[in-house]
Design a protein around this motif. Structure first.
Motif, PDB file in Angstrom:
ATOM      1  N   LEU A 148       0.845  -1.185   0.000  1.00  0.00           N
ATOM      2  CA  LEU A 148       0.000   0.000   0.000  1.00  0.00           C
ATOM      3  C   LEU A 148       0.887   1.245   0.000  1.00  0.00           C
ATOM      4  N   GLN A 149       0.286   2.416   0.107  1.00  0.00           N
ATOM      5  CA  GLN A 149       1.066   3.648  -0.018  1.00  0.00           C
ATOM      6  C   GLN A 149       2.032   3.852   1.144  1.00  0.00           C
ATOM      7  N   ASP A 150       1.777   3.194   2.276  1.00  0.00           N
ATOM      8  CA  ASP A 150       2.703   3.285   3.395  1.00  0.00           C
ATOM      9  C   ASP A 150       2.625   1.999   4.209  1.00  0.00           C
ATOM     10  N   GLY A 151       3.619   1.807   5.049  1.00  0.00           N
ATOM     11  CA  GLY A 151       3.615   0.654   5.926  1.00  0.00           C
ATOM     12  C   GLY A 151       4.082  -0.629   5.261  1.00  0.00           C
ATOM     13  N   ALA A 152       4.081  -1.691   6.041  1.00  0.00           N
ATOM     14  CA  ALA A 152       4.506  -3.007   5.566  1.00  0.00           C
ATOM     15  C   ALA A 152       3.479  -3.571   4.589  1.00  0.00           C
ATOM     16  N   PRO A 153       3.874  -4.527   3.755  1.00  0.00           N
ATOM     17  CA  PRO A 153       2.938  -5.075   2.768  1.00  0.00           C
ATOM     18  C   PRO A 153       1.829  -5.900   3.408  1.00  0.00           C
ATOM     19  N   LEU A 154       0.705  -5.902   2.744  1.00  0.00           N
ATOM     20  CA  LEU A 154      -0.460  -6.682   3.147  1.00  0.00           C
ATOM     21  C   LEU A 154      -0.425  -8.020   2.412  1.00  0.00           C
ATOM     22  N   MET A 155      -0.603  -9.121   3.141  1.00  0.00           N
ATOM     23  CA  MET A 155      -0.673 -10.441   2.518  1.00  0.00           C
ATOM     24  C   MET A 155      -2.145 -10.836   2.375  1.00  0.00           C
ATOM     25  N   VAL A 156      -2.517 -11.297   1.187  1.00  0.00           N
ATOM     26  CA  VAL A 156      -3.906 -11.636   0.892  1.00  0.00           C
ATOM     27  C   VAL A 156      -3.981 -13.090   0.444  1.00  0.00           C
ATOM     28  N   LEU A 157      -4.843 -13.869   1.122  1.00  0.00           N
ATOM     29  CA  LEU A 157      -5.053 -15.279   0.772  1.00  0.00           C
ATOM     30  C   LEU A 157      -6.523 -15.510   0.459  1.00  0.00           C
ATOM     31  N   SER A 207     -11.783 -12.437  12.203  1.00  0.00           N
ATOM     32  CA  SER A 207     -11.136 -11.140  12.372  1.00  0.00           C
ATOM     33  C   SER A 207     -10.326 -10.739  11.147  1.00  0.00           C
ATOM     34  N   ARG A 208     -10.024 -11.700  10.286  1.00  0.00           N
ATOM     35  CA  ARG A 208      -9.226 -11.409   9.096  1.00  0.00           C
ATOM     36  C   ARG A 208     -10.076 -11.296   7.836  1.00  0.00           C
ATOM     37  N   VAL A 209     -11.377 -11.397   7.981  1.00  0.00           N
ATOM     38  CA  VAL A 209     -12.288 -11.310   6.846  1.00  0.00           C
ATOM     39  C   VAL A 209     -13.155 -10.074   7.016  1.00  0.00           C
ATOM     40  N   SER A 210     -13.215  -9.252   5.988  1.00  0.00           N
ATOM     41  CA  SER A 210     -14.006  -8.020   6.032  1.00  0.00           C
ATOM     42  C   SER A 210     -15.202  -8.149   5.096  1.00  0.00           C
ATOM     43  N   SER A 211     -16.300  -7.518   5.471  1.00  0.00           N
ATOM     44  CA  SER A 211     -17.474  -7.528   4.599  1.00  0.00           C
ATOM     45  C   SER A 211     -17.192  -6.799   3.286  1.00  0.00           C
ATOM     46  N   PHE A 263      -2.380  -8.464   7.989  1.00  0.00           N
ATOM     47  CA  PHE A 263      -1.615  -7.232   8.145  1.00  0.00           C
ATOM     48  C   PHE A 263      -0.375  -7.500   8.988  1.00  0.00           C
ATOM     49  N   ALA A 264       0.609  -6.613   8.839  1.00  0.00           N
ATOM     50  CA  ALA A 264       1.843  -6.762   9.604  1.00  0.00           C
ATOM     51  C   ALA A 264       1.595  -6.516  11.091  1.00  0.00           C
ATOM     52  N   ASP A 265       0.644  -5.609  11.415  1.00  0.00           N
ATOM     53  CA  ASP A 265       0.346  -5.311  12.811  1.00  0.00           C
ATOM     54  C   ASP A 265      -1.029  -4.643  12.884  1.00  0.00           C
ATOM     55  N   SER A 324      -5.230   1.533  10.083  1.00  0.00           N
ATOM     56  CA  SER A 324      -4.976   2.564   9.074  1.00  0.00           C
ATOM     57  C   SER A 324      -5.640   2.207   7.754  1.00  0.00           C
ATOM     58  N   PHE A 325      -5.603   0.937   7.399  1.00  0.00           N
ATOM     59  CA  PHE A 325      -6.186   0.493   6.136  1.00  0.00           C
ATOM     60  C   PHE A 325      -7.696   0.714   6.128  1.00  0.00           C
ATOM     61  N   PHE A 326      -8.393   0.290   7.172  1.00  0.00           N
ATOM     62  CA  PHE A 326      -9.855   0.377   7.185  1.00  0.00           C
ATOM     63  C   PHE A 326     -10.351   1.787   7.500  1.00  0.00           C
ATOM     64  N   SER A 327      -9.475   2.664   7.972  1.00  0.00           N
ATOM     65  CA  SER A 327      -9.898   4.043   8.210  1.00  0.00           C
ATOM     66  C   SER A 327     -10.159   4.787   6.914  1.00  0.00           C
ATOM     67  N   LYS A 328      -9.664   4.226   5.795  1.00  0.00           N
ATOM     68  CA  LYS A 328      -9.862   4.880   4.503  1.00  0.00           C
ATOM     69  C   LYS A 328     -11.217   4.566   3.891  1.00  0.00           C
ATOM     70  N   ARG A 329     -11.974   3.629   4.512  1.00  0.00           N
ATOM     71  CA  ARG A 329     -13.314   3.258   4.065  1.00  0.00           C
ATOM     72  C   ARG A 329     -13.332   2.999   2.553  1.00  0.00           C
ATOM     73  N   PRO A 330     -12.762   1.858   2.130  1.00  0.00           N
ATOM     74  CA  PRO A 330     -12.689   1.535   0.695  1.00  0.00           C
ATOM     75  C   PRO A 330     -14.053   1.579   0.023  1.00  0.00           C
ATOM     76  N   SER A 331     -14.060   2.135  -1.171  1.00  0.00           N
ATOM     77  CA  SER A 331     -15.293   2.202  -1.961  1.00  0.00           C
ATOM     78  C   SER A 331     -15.399   0.984  -2.858  1.00  0.00           C
TER      79      SER A 331
END
Length: 455
Positions: free
Chosen positions: A95-104, A113-117, A126-128, A134-141
């Motif tokens: 992503l634009q900042d921070g450690a990389p996100l791993m997606v399976l 806890s690792r699955v989002s609607s 996530f790394a932490d 920080s990722f979910f604060s952006k409210r993905p469209s």
């Protein structure tokens, strides 16, 4: 400095080396193809647009799970999940900042806890906790509409090992070399390992975001037939470190000349007016670099450019300004007849020497045809006057061949590049402008095919 997270996945940096960028043979192990489990491609489209770089990998249960799996899942859980996911794809998202996100892919064993609607088909690692918040604060469209190139890219990321990037991802890998890759600052490539000896890449690159690609774009005709995979490895001592042939110098110099600050400095320091810079950027080019084992240079460079005869005055004026500047800096010219015969008689060559009378460089201006002027420049070696003249109207696109080992010895591949790339053999890129751009910017969109021989 290249972020550690990039170095953990050398497939990405190797890609940029071919475009790039492209290596890491272990991550290309072929697995059986399984139906994509993304029921909604909007998930991957969001990651594609919001990331600096995204990679897809095959799961091969015959291999051990990567370190990132063990760090995010724990050693035991990582091994179990890796074995049960054989043949599937998985993704790393920078992503634009921070450690990389791993997606399976999501499974019955996925933790809620690792699955989002917002992304119901995948499990996010996530790394932490701070990175997750920080990722979910952006409210993905979810109301995103992909362009044609984005759809093709998503398909590649789902079905095979692939990589996509934007300028910030490219600069993190390429560093100071990023300026020469401006034409490919956005891109998406499919990666294939052929019998363990050749890394093949295929896809689109552009100086503009893939989301802005017009729907009428299509692959250029003839690129498949023009590309031939390597059969063998020619001896290193008979191979150039780099051979760059293009219909213009724009892919190499445009990002510099288009910057007003740099353009103004070139004009002020060397007296090269905008009309000279414009003629230079449109000129067909042939650039050759060769490793040297003796003398004061690590390599010799030769650049050949073709200009229309009507540009003779612009060219001569520009060279006169450069010559004046070099003399002011203590260099001394020696004018001598060139060995090349032309329609207008012998051309003139200028040899440039330093204070100790060592030859540093040369240039010559020739007229191979009444309608054409050729400029040849060299540094660190003699001019090769036996090269055939360039065509004023060559085939569109760009061809690059290189020897990775020689580039490393010349210092052009730094230690931040993956070991497999530094120790690789020859590589090749063939880049052609795509067809169908209604905006008149067809040369903004390119299709690329490439290969790198692995040692």
């Amino acid at each position: 400095m290249v972020p550690r997270s990039f170095r953990d996945h050398p497939i990405t940096a190797a890609l940029i080396a071919l475009s790039i960028a492209a290596s890491a043979a272990g991550l290309f192990a072929s697995g059986r193809w399984l139906s994509p489990r993304f029921s909604d491609q909007g998930s991957l489209l969001f990651f594609l647009r919001e990331s600096r770089l995204i990679q897809s990998f095959n799961v091969d249960s015959a291999q051990s799970p990567p370190d990132v799996w063990q760090r995010r899942l724990g050693a035991t859980a990582a091994t179990q999940r890796w074995q049960s996911s054989d043949g599937h794809r998985w993704w790393m998202v920078w992503l634009q900042d921070g450690a990389p996100l791993m997606v399976l892919h999501r499974t019955k064993a996925s933790e809620p806890s690792r699955v989002s609607s917002l992304f119901p088909d995948v499990e996010l690692f996530f790394a932490d906790e701070l990175h997750r918040k920080s990722f979910f604060s952006k409210r993905p469209s979810r109301s995103l509409t992909p362009s044609g190139l984005e759809k093709e890219c998503i398909d590649q990321l789902i079905r095979s090992p692939a990589v996509a990037w934007n300028p910030s991802g490219l600069s993190a890998i390429a560093g100071p070399l990023a300026f020469a890759l401006n034409s490919g600052s956005h891109g998406c490539l499919k990666l294939t390992l052929d019998q363990g000896r050749l890394l093949l890449l295929d896809g689109s690159v552009s100086s503009r975001p893939l989301s802005s690609a017009p729907p009428s774009l299509r692959r250029p005709p003839g690129i498949e037939s023009a590309f031939q995979t390597f059969v063998g490895d020619s001896p290193t001592n008979n191979r150039l470190a780099l051979h760059w042939q293009g219909a213009s110098t724009k892919p190499l110099f445009s990002s510099l000349l288009q910057r007003r600050l740099i353009s103004d400095v070139i004009e002020k320091t060397y007296g090269l007016a905008p009309d000279f810079q414009a003629a230079w950027s449109r000129a067909p080019m042939d650039l050759q670099a060769q490793l040297k084992n003796d003398g004061g240079f690590k390599a010799s460079l030769q650049l050949t450019l073709a200009f229309h005869a009507q540009q003779a005055e612009t060219l001569q004026s520009g060279l006169a300004s450069v010559a004046s500047n070099l003399e002011q800096r203590g260099f001394r010219p020696q004018v001598s007849p060139s060995a090349a015969e032309t329609d207008n008689g012998q051309s003139t060559a200028v040899i440039w020497k330093g204070a100790n009378q060592n030859v540093l460089g040369r240039w010559s201006v020739e007229s191979p045809r009444p309608d054409q002027i050729s400029l040849r420049l060299s540094l660190g070696g003699p001019l090769d006057t036996g090269l055939p003249p360039l065509k004023l109207k060559p085939k569109s696109g760009l061809s690059i061949r290189f020897d990775a080992k020689q580039l490393r010895e010349m210092g052009w591949l730094k230690a931040t590049w993956p070991f497999l790339v530094q120790q690789a053999g020859q590589g090749e890129l063939l880049i052609k402008p795509m067809l169908g751009s209604r905006s008149g910017q067809a040369d903004t969109w390119y299709w690329i095919k490439g290969q790198l021989s692995l040692r």
